[in-house]
Design a protein around this motif. Structure first.
Motif, mmCIF file in Angstrom:
data_model
loop_
_atom_site.group_PDB
_atom_site.id
_atom_site.type_symbol
_atom_site.label_atom_id
_atom_site.label_comp_id
_atom_site.label_asym_id
_atom_site.label_seq_id
_atom_site.Cartn_x
_atom_site.Cartn_y
_atom_site.Cartn_z
ATOM 1 N N LYS A 1 0.830 -1.199 0.000
ATOM 2 C CA LYS A 1 0.000 0.000 0.000
ATOM 3 C C LYS A 1 0.873 1.261 0.000
ATOM 4 O O LYS A 1 0.611 2.215 -0.744
ATOM 5 N N LYS A 2 1.922 1.267 0.840
ATOM 6 C CA LYS A 2 2.816 2.432 0.879
ATOM 7 C C LYS A 2 3.584 2.570 -0.425
ATOM 8 O O LYS A 2 3.858 3.693 -0.883
ATOM 9 N N ALA A 3 3.949 1.445 -1.022
ATOM 10 C CA ALA A 3 4.653 1.492 -2.306
ATOM 11 C C ALA A 3 3.767 2.097 -3.387
ATOM 12 O O ALA A 3 4.215 2.900 -4.211
ATOM 13 N N MET A 4 2.484 1.736 -3.392
ATOM 14 C CA MET A 4 1.563 2.298 -4.376
ATOM 15 C C MET A 4 1.404 3.800 -4.177
ATOM 16 O O MET A 4 1.351 4.566 -5.144
ATOM 17 N N MET B 1 4.389 5.462 -5.603
ATOM 18 C CA MET B 1 4.362 5.454 -7.064
ATOM 19 C C MET B 1 3.429 6.541 -7.598
ATOM 20 O O MET B 1 3.713 7.171 -8.624
ATOM 21 N N ARG B 2 2.327 6.782 -6.911
ATOM 22 C CA ARG B 2 1.439 7.865 -7.345
ATOM 23 C C ARG B 2 2.110 9.222 -7.162
ATOM 24 O O ARG B 2 1.876 10.147 -7.940
ATOM 25 N N GLY B 3 2.939 9.320 -6.135
ATOM 26 C CA GLY B 3 3.717 10.539 -5.976
ATOM 27 C C GLY B 3 4.686 10.746 -7.130
ATOM 28 O O GLY B 3 4.958 11.871 -7.542
ATOM 29 N N LEU B 4 5.208 9.635 -7.668
ATOM 30 C CA LEU B 4 6.092 9.721 -8.835
ATOM 31 C C LEU B 4 5.353 10.319 -10.018
ATOM 32 O O LEU B 4 5.900 11.166 -10.738
ATOM 33 N N LYS B 5 4.095 9.916 -10.218
ATOM 34 C CA LYS B 5 3.327 10.463 -11.339
ATOM 35 C C LYS B 5 3.043 11.945 -11.144
ATOM 36 O O LYS B 5 3.097 12.734 -12.097
ATOM 37 N N SER B 6 2.751 12.340 -9.918
ATOM 38 C CA SER B 6 2.483 13.762 -9.676
ATOM 39 C C SER B 6 3.736 14.604 -9.876
ATOM 40 O O SER B 6 3.647 15.777 -10.252
ATOM 41 N N ASP B 7 4.924 14.014 -9.650
ATOM 42 C CA ASP B 7 6.178 14.733 -9.873
ATOM 43 C C ASP B 7 6.517 14.828 -11.356
ATOM 44 O O ASP B 7 7.177 15.778 -11.789
ATOM 45 N N GLN B 8 6.110 13.825 -12.153
ATOM 46 C CA GLN B 8 6.404 13.802 -13.588
ATOM 47 C C GLN B 8 5.114 13.552 -14.372
ATOM 48 O O GLN B 8 4.961 12.509 -15.006
ATOM 49 N N PRO B 9 4.170 14.487 -14.321
ATOM 50 C CA PRO B 9 2.854 14.250 -14.931
ATOM 51 C C PRO B 9 2.903 14.074 -16.444
ATOM 52 O O PRO B 9 2.130 13.299 -17.006
ATOM 53 N N SER C 1 -2.690 5.451 -15.806
ATOM 54 C CA SER C 1 -3.645 5.845 -14.765
ATOM 55 C C SER C 1 -3.085 5.709 -13.361
ATOM 56 O O SER C 1 -3.543 6.373 -12.443
ATOM 57 N N PHE C 2 -2.124 4.797 -13.153
ATOM 58 C CA PHE C 2 -1.561 4.507 -11.828
ATOM 59 C C PHE C 2 -2.655 4.113 -10.839
ATOM 60 O O PHE C 2 -2.605 4.449 -9.651
ATOM 61 N N LEU D 1 -0.963 -0.666 -10.825
ATOM 62 C CA LEU D 1 0.219 -0.800 -9.983
ATOM 63 C C LEU D 1 0.408 -2.243 -9.518
ATOM 64 O O LEU D 1 1.547 -2.728 -9.418
ATOM 65 N N ASP D 2 -0.701 -2.940 -9.240
ATOM 66 C CA ASP D 2 -0.592 -4.371 -8.911
ATOM 67 C C ASP D 2 0.020 -5.139 -10.077
ATOM 68 O O ASP D 2 0.888 -5.992 -9.891
#
Length: 564
Positions: free
Chosen positions: A350-353, A356-364, A371-372, A377-378
């Protein structure tokens, strides 16, 4: 167009000078407790003036003359530290913030915090509030959301009232030499330095300290710099136009260990040198004693360490996994690499997911087509685990720091071997820089150290190499496009011009393609708009004074120019 310095001088004569400021909180520099200015009469004079103007002396509670003098010296040192960082931020951009913590833990004494070499105390928080009350600085209070885990440190910056006084200081004030301890231990959870006394007899700490003491003594006798750069500070802007400042005088290394709750030391990577923090595209400019250099990197090091500890030999590029046909090969590989690093450094899927969503927000823009979602992600993690089943043993168990401890020991052994061979080496965690004439020797050292530790082999890549003979197990070229870079000497960050003195500030600007020039001033840029006002010289309505050029998309051809 009037420059920033002229605008500030006008502000000094016209108190109602109107200055519209940006609120880009990501444009900031970090407060470094070990950083303080060299002796500067002008800065010391301003320090004394603000000490009186902000009534900082009222913070002294002592009654004995000796104690009063000691407290006054301590408070002035704390104030000088704040002014020095505000001065550095102003040299980047008048709207640049300083990011710092507003709790007492980071400002513990040197006995507890070995990085606090100048004795900065918790009084600095009272000084910041006093400067704010005197309308000399602005404070943007940080926050920590316990539910989401989001946090942001407090930001401060000089008001216009203080900016024009900072602008009158000499442009060549430099940083005082920093004598870091070679070994620093931090608490794993808080990241706050703690005393190293309980670990003084630890064999690993002893070896680390001996190696780094010898390394730091050796590196002082060599000249490490960036080609074409005569400044002590360089400011590099990221893809969002936010500035990051680097002191190219910093060449000393220290090892950082993290103490876990069970008392075990992990991590151990080396930090402190400027070549570790500058973008990789600039490392091709590093010179050792005026000789060109080459950088050799272990390919997929963390993944190879995890496999080697289980006796598994990996293929040439373990990150070469197709995740989505919507992404380029390079973007697919970068996504897999980031997912692996996040998975080994988090304690649950859950924390890894969430990371990963934070990664998308940093590099939109890079991941706009994905969709992330939980399902995606699974599938991402399962695809990686199907390719590398051994990862199931080390992911989502917070084992990352233990793996980094292995790579830190690899670096220590390589540093020690290079010292024994009189080779100057600049470590960058999983990569190493040497003069080009030592390339083959370094490659052999890296291969031997790896094999001796894990009894496996690993591919070694060469960054920024022009031509390499093709043969089996020879280091391969990384064909990543290089940056197009221009060094500009800046006086008060207003444009290319030469400044006197050896300690100057340098901006690094990316030279765009003609087709990309339209993106030179995009969202997030730091701009100042000076409004005309009655009875004062006008800069013209809507006229922009840009202190820090915005970086457009990087072109593929490397060009390095120096503006004199």
């Amino acid at each position: 167009m009037l420059d920033i310095a002229t605008a500030f001088r006008q502000a000094a004569y016209f108190p109602d000078f109107d200055w519209e400021r940006t609120q880009n909180r990501e444009a900031c520099i970090a407060f470094d407790i070990a950083s303080l200015a060299t002796t500067s009469p002008e800065l010391n004079q301003l320090n004394n003036e603000l000490f009186e103007q902000a009534s900082i002396g009222s913070l002294i509670k002592a009654r004995q003359p000796g104690a009063i003098q000691s407290a006054q010296t301590r408070l002035k040192t704390n104030l000088l530290s704040v002014l020095w960082h505000l001065y550095r931020a102003m040299r980047i951009d008048p709207d640049c913030y300083v990011r710092l913590a507003m709790d007492l833990k980071p400002y513990a004494s040197q006995k507890t915090n070995p990085l606090n070499v100048h004795g900065i105390s918790g009084d600095i928080l009272k000084i910041i509030r006093a400067l704010s009350a005197a309308k000399l600085i602005e404070i943007d209070i940080g926050f920590w959301d316990r539910k989401t885990g989001r946090r942001r440190k407090t930001r401060i910056r000089a008001t216009c009232k203080l900016l024009h006084r900072l602008c009158q200081l000499p442009p060549n004030i430099s940083e005082d030499a920093i004598n870091h301890p070679t070994v620093v231990v931090k608490d794993r959870n808080t990241k706050i330095p703690v005393s190293t006394a309980p670990f003084e007899n630890d064999p690993e700490i002893i070896k680390e300290r001996e190696t780094l003491d010898l390394y730091n003594a050796t590196i002082r006798h060599h000249h490490i710099n960036l080609a074409g750069c005569q400044a002590n500070y360089i400011t590099v802007e990221d893809q969002n136009g936010n500035p990051h400042q680097h002191n190219v005088q910093r060449t000393q290394l220290y090892a950082v260990f993290h103490r876990q709750s069970d008392g075990v030391l992990v991590y151990g990577r080396k930090h402190g040198a400027f070549w570790q923090s500058i973008p990789s595209r600039l490392r091709q400019l590093i010179r050792i004693d005026d000789h060109e250099t080459v950088e050799l990197d272990y390919s997929a090091q963390i993944l190879n360490i995890a496999a080697s500890l289980q006796g598994i030999q990996l293929a040439s590029d373990p990150y070469d996994i197709l995740i989505s046909p919507k992404l380029s090969h390079q973007a697919n590989r970068a996504l897999v690499k980031k997912a692996v690093v996040i998975a080994v450094n988090t304690s649950s899927r859950k924390k890894a997911m969430s990371a990963m969503r934070g990664l998308k927000s940093d590099q939109p823009q890079r991941y706009a087509s994905l969709s992330f979602s939980n399902a995606f992600l699974d599938r991402l993690f399962d695809t990686i685990f199907d390719k590398h089943p051994f990862l199931r043993e080390v992911t989502f168990k917070d084992h990352g720091m233990s793996l980094f401890r292995q790579d830190a020991e690899i670096a220590r052994q390589i540093i020690q071997t290079c010292l024994d061979k009189d080779i100057v080496v600049l470590p960058i965690h999983d990569g190493f820089i040497v003069q080009k004439r030592h390339q083959d020797t370094l490659h052999q050292i890296m291969a031997d150290v790896w094999t001796s530790m894990f009894n496996t082999t690993i591919h070694i890549t060469v960054e920024n190499a022009e031509q390499l003979p093709h043969k089996e197990n020879h280091p391969k070229q990384n064909r990543r496009p290089n940056a197009s870079i221009e060094f500009c000497q800046l006086n008060h960050r207003t444009g290319p011009r030469t400044t006197s003195g050896s300690s100057r500030s340098t901006a690094i600007r990316h030279r765009p393609h003609t087709a990309n020039r339209a993106g030179a001033h995009r969202a997030g840029a730091i701009r100042k708009r000076v409004r005309p006002s009655l009875g004062r010289p006008s800069l013209g309505r809507g006229q922009l004074v840009t202190a820090c050029p915005r970086p457009p998309v990087i072109g593929p051809e490397p060009q390095v120019q120096v503006s004199n």
